[in-house]
Design a protein around this motif. Structure first.
Motif, PDB file in Angstrom:
ATOM      1  N   UNK A  26       0.832  -1.209   0.000  1.00  0.00           N
ATOM      2  CA  UNK A  26       0.000   0.000   0.000  1.00  0.00           C
ATOM      3  C   UNK A  26       0.860   1.250   0.000  1.00  0.00           C
ATOM      4  N   UNK A  27       1.954   1.232   0.723  1.00  0.00           N
ATOM      5  CA  UNK A  27       2.833   2.395   0.746  1.00  0.00           C
ATOM      6  C   UNK A  27       3.533   2.563  -0.592  1.00  0.00           C
ATOM      7  N   UNK A  28       3.856   1.474  -1.263  1.00  0.00           N
ATOM      8  CA  UNK A  28       4.434   1.545  -2.600  1.00  0.00           C
ATOM      9  C   UNK A  28       3.456   2.179  -3.569  1.00  0.00           C
ATOM     10  N   UNK A  29       2.174   1.827  -3.423  1.00  0.00           N
ATOM     11  CA  UNK A  29       1.140   2.455  -4.239  1.00  0.00           C
ATOM     12  C   UNK A  29       1.057   3.942  -3.933  1.00  0.00           C
ATOM     13  N   UNK A  30       1.361   4.311  -2.699  1.00  0.00           N
ATOM     14  CA  UNK A  30       1.346   5.729  -2.320  1.00  0.00           C
ATOM     15  C   UNK A  30       2.388   6.495  -3.112  1.00  0.00           C
ATOM     16  N   UNK A  77       4.818  19.182   2.245  1.00  0.00           N
ATOM     17  CA  UNK A  77       4.870  17.917   2.976  1.00  0.00           C
ATOM     18  C   UNK A  77       3.475  17.480   3.421  1.00  0.00           C
ATOM     19  N   UNK A  78       2.636  18.430   3.837  1.00  0.00           N
ATOM     20  CA  UNK A  78       1.247  18.106   4.190  1.00  0.00           C
ATOM     21  C   UNK A  78       0.494  17.593   2.965  1.00  0.00           C
ATOM     22  N   UNK A  79       0.700  18.241   1.814  1.00  0.00           N
ATOM     23  CA  UNK A  79       0.044  17.797   0.574  1.00  0.00           C
ATOM     24  C   UNK A  79       0.495  16.375   0.222  1.00  0.00           C
ATOM     25  N   UNK A  80       1.772  16.094   0.389  1.00  0.00           N
ATOM     26  CA  UNK A  80       2.291  14.754   0.118  1.00  0.00           C
ATOM     27  C   UNK A  80       1.596  13.743   1.015  1.00  0.00           C
ATOM     28  N   UNK A  81       1.483  14.062   2.294  1.00  0.00           N
ATOM     29  CA  UNK A  81       0.819  13.155   3.232  1.00  0.00           C
ATOM     30  C   UNK A  81      -0.636  12.928   2.842  1.00  0.00           C
ATOM     31  N   UNK A  82      -1.322  13.992   2.416  1.00  0.00           N
ATOM     32  CA  UNK A  82      -2.731  13.870   2.011  1.00  0.00           C
ATOM     33  C   UNK A  82      -2.873  13.018   0.756  1.00  0.00           C
ATOM     34  N   UNK A  89       6.081  11.225   9.586  1.00  0.00           N
ATOM     35  CA  UNK A  89       6.771  11.034  10.858  1.00  0.00           C
ATOM     36  C   UNK A  89       6.977   9.540  11.148  1.00  0.00           C
ATOM     37  N   UNK A  90       6.380   8.677  10.317  1.00  0.00           N
ATOM     38  CA  UNK A  90       6.526   7.235  10.465  1.00  0.00           C
ATOM     39  C   UNK A  90       7.737   6.748   9.666  1.00  0.00           C
ATOM     40  N   UNK A  92       8.475   3.722   8.827  1.00  0.00           N
ATOM     41  CA  UNK A  92       8.060   2.738   7.824  1.00  0.00           C
ATOM     42  C   UNK A  92       7.536   3.418   6.568  1.00  0.00           C
ATOM     43  N   UNK A  93       6.720   4.462   6.745  1.00  0.00           N
ATOM     44  CA  UNK A  93       6.188   5.192   5.592  1.00  0.00           C
ATOM     45  C   UNK A  93       7.307   5.887   4.821  1.00  0.00           C
ATOM     46  N   UNK A  94       8.238   6.518   5.536  1.00  0.00           N
ATOM     47  CA  UNK A  94       9.350   7.190   4.860  1.00  0.00           C
ATOM     48  C   UNK A  94      10.200   6.189   4.083  1.00  0.00           C
ATOM     49  N   UNK A  95      10.483   5.031   4.700  1.00  0.00           N
ATOM     50  CA  UNK A  95      11.280   4.005   4.032  1.00  0.00           C
ATOM     51  C   UNK A  95      10.565   3.504   2.778  1.00  0.00           C
ATOM     52  N   UNK A  96       9.282   3.203   2.895  1.00  0.00           N
ATOM     53  CA  UNK A  96       8.529   2.691   1.748  1.00  0.00           C
ATOM     54  C   UNK A  96       8.479   3.719   0.625  1.00  0.00           C
ATOM     55  N   UNK A  97       8.263   4.982   0.967  1.00  0.00           N
ATOM     56  CA  UNK A  97       8.244   6.023  -0.062  1.00  0.00           C
ATOM     57  C   UNK A  97       9.606   6.168  -0.723  1.00  0.00           C
ATOM     58  N   UNK A  98      10.647   6.167   0.089  1.00  0.00           N
ATOM     59  CA  UNK A  98      12.004   6.314  -0.443  1.00  0.00           C
ATOM     60  C   UNK A  98      12.325   5.157  -1.392  1.00  0.00           C
ATOM     61  N   UNK A  99      12.005   3.932  -0.973  1.00  0.00           N
ATOM     62  CA  UNK A  99      12.249   2.766  -1.822  1.00  0.00           C
ATOM     63  C   UNK A  99      11.405   2.834  -3.089  1.00  0.00           C
TER      64      UNK A  99
END
Length: 110
Positions: A26-30, A77-82, A89-90, A92-99
């Motif tokens: 799901x984070x990869x889809x993000x 950054x708020x727009x990215x989160x939305x 701040x997570x 796991x989310x930062x790692x998944x997005x970076x990957x």
């Protein structure tokens, strides 16, 4: 050979999804949604996120790198989160997005 064959058939997005483990899918889809949003709106959100992650989340350094005010960075950054439905701040989310962004760049989605 399999990977090259799949890439030549235009299956880059499916391969990105398959490369990301099920719990991160799901984070990869993000990351993909974010890339598509940038293509549609011509925003600099993906560039902002790549710079932010490349600077290990350092807001001051990221704003300076992008030549924008920190308030503008916080807005992006708020727009990215939305858009991506993530919490920057997570870890796991930062790692998944970076990957996801790195893989997308490697297979030339971005």
């Amino acid at each position: 050979d399999f990977l090259i064959g799949e890439l030549s058939r235009g299956r880059e997005r499916e391969l990105v999804r398959d490369l990301i483990s099920p719990d991160l899918r799901l984070r990869g889809d993000a990351a993909q949604r974010l890339i598509e949003e940038e293509l549609i709106t011509a925003d600099a959100l993906v560039t902002t996120l790549e710079t932010f992650l490349g600077n290990a989340g350092d807001v001051k350094r990221t704003a300076a790198s992008l030549c924008i005010h920190r308030a503008s960075l916080y807005y992006r950054l708020r727009r990215i989160e939305e858009i991506a439905s993530v919490d920057l701040s997570s870890g796991d989310d930062r790692l998944a997005l970076h990957l996801g962004l790195k893989v997308a760049r490697l297979i030339r989605l971005r």
